[in-house]
Design an enzyme around this catalytic site. Structure first.
Site, mmCIF file in Angstrom:
data_model
loop_
_atom_site.group_PDB
_atom_site.id
_atom_site.type_symbol
_atom_site.label_atom_id
_atom_site.label_comp_id
_atom_site.label_asym_id
_atom_site.label_seq_id
_atom_site.Cartn_x
_atom_site.Cartn_y
_atom_site.Cartn_z
ATOM 1 N N GLY A 1 0.831 -1.202 0.000
ATOM 2 C CA GLY A 1 0.000 0.000 0.000
ATOM 3 C C GLY A 1 0.862 1.248 0.000
ATOM 4 N N CYS B 1 11.670 -9.490 10.599
ATOM 5 C CA CYS B 1 10.492 -9.588 9.756
ATOM 6 C C CYS B 1 10.864 -9.958 8.319
ATOM 7 C CB CYS B 1 9.796 -8.239 9.799
ATOM 8 S SG CYS B 1 8.297 -8.236 8.922
ATOM 9 N N CYS C 1 7.856 -2.819 11.886
ATOM 10 C CA CYS C 1 7.473 -3.640 10.739
ATOM 11 C C CYS C 1 6.081 -4.257 10.933
ATOM 12 C CB CYS C 1 8.515 -4.747 10.592
ATOM 13 S SG CYS C 1 8.251 -5.817 9.213
#
EC number: 2.8.1.13
Length: 368
Positions: A14, A102, A199
């Site tokens: 996004g 992550c 994250c």
């Protein structure tokens, strides 16, 4: 099937970088699809809104580009393999980097496996500012072309095999070029600001967020001379070299120079501070690192000359690295370095090439 007709799944966050990555790959002739990863179960309305807005933006970009958007939930993997470790490190008085974990456990493991096995992908792609180069049959990780945005520090745990299955289209561009492409294409993400939160968890009030999972233990703030000058609200909220948020001014006898965190006594729950950002107690001549990951996955023996970063956006530090055993190295800097922080990562470079790195186990203090 020609090379360029291969299928690429782009991790769509996004944001502007992944949006432009998808378009660039289309221009290169790949068969492109997007994947939005949900890695955190909402626990409040604010987080729900952020995740929903990001998904809506990712969907709008995919619609504009005419590509399919898949969604997947990795919240269980994130909790087990990233978040619990993150909390354990904070509890132990260290300062972990969740983005590195992550990338290791989610973006280049769970996502890579899901894209290949469930979606039939030949490659995955992300909006990271790094480059890859294939040399002698092995993929290497290179710094991004935009030195101000280079993210190789966060990707040092990747193996040459993972890099070989990954594409990084914006790594060849500078950030203003990426925004310009997004604006020219009329993408909704063109002016969206870069995310800076933990994250996948987003930009929430960190102290309040951490306090939900780890009960804070207030304790004393003492100077390097042993004087008690204040109270901290929890060691986990502080990191070496920190200046803001200590709630203490200059002392009557001392200077008005700001106070910096120079050490944490975890056993006694004491925060140790000193005045001046180059106080000798804050300086290190080197470090010991463990949990090593070398991109080429070759065991490191002997010694080498290279440069190191002990935190993101730091100028490269020339150093000598010496193997202590299979999973520990000693790093000696050419010049003393401030605020080397256990729990953070030390990442090594040979020019443009990211060699790998490890977790800082301990710093080697400047002899006083």
């Amino acid at each position: 099937m020609s090379e360029t007709a291969k299928k690429v799944i782009v991790g769509m966050s996004g944001g502007v970088d992944s949006s432009v990555s998808a378009w660039l790959l289309q221009q290169q002739g790949y068969q492109v699809e997007g994947l939005f990863m949900k890695n955190w179960e909402e626990d409040d309305g604010e987080e729900y809104c952020t995740a929903a807005a990001d998904l809506a933006d990712a969907q709008a970009v995919c619609d504009k580009l005419g590509i399919e958007l898949h969604t997947v939930n990795f919240a269980a993997e994130y909790w087990d393999n990233v978040f619990e470790l993150f909390l354990a490190e904070y509890k132990a008085g260290r300062t972990p980097n969740p983005d590195i974990l992550c990338n290791k456990e989610i973006k280049f493991k769970a996502f890579l496996e899901f894209a290949a096995e469930d979606l039939g992908a030949d490659y995955i792609a992300t909006g990271h500012y790094v480059r890859r180069a294939d040399v002698d049959g092995k993929s290497r990780l290179l710094r991004g072309l935009d030195s101000n945005k280079d993210q190789s520090y966060f990707l040092y745990t990747l193996s040459h095999e993972q890099i070989a299955q990954s594409l990084f289209p914006v790594g060849e561009l500078e950030k203003p070029q990426v925004r310009k492409i997004a604006e020219d294409l009329g993408l909704v993400t063109a002016k969206k600001k870069d995310s800076t939160g933990i994250c996948f968890i987003g930009e929430r009030k960190f102290r309040e967020f951490l306090g939900r999972y780890l009960p804070a233990q207030p304790g004393k703030i003492i100077t390097v001379d042993g004087d008690e000058i204040g109270e901290h609200q929890g060691l986990m909220y502080h990191t070496l070299g920190q200046r803001k948020g200590l709630g203490i001014g200059g002392t009557k006898e001392g200077t008005e120079e700001p106070w910096y965190v120079v050490d944490k006594d975890v056993e006694n729950n004491i925060l140790i501070v000193a005045q001046g950002h180059e106080h000798p107690r804050l300086m290190s001549v080197g470090l010991i690192a463990q949990q090593l990951h070398w991109v080429d996955r070759e065991p490191f023996t002997g010694t080498m000359r290279c440069t190191v970063k002990t935190r993101y956006r730091q100028t490269d530090i020339p150093c000598t690295v010496k193997a202590l055993d299979d999973d520990r190295i000693e790093v000696i800097f050419d010049e003393p370095v401030a605020a080397v922080t256990p729990g953070q990562s030390a990442v090594f470079y040979n020019g443009e090439v990211c060699l790998g790195g490890g977790i800082i186990e301990q710093r080697l203090p400047l002899p006083i």
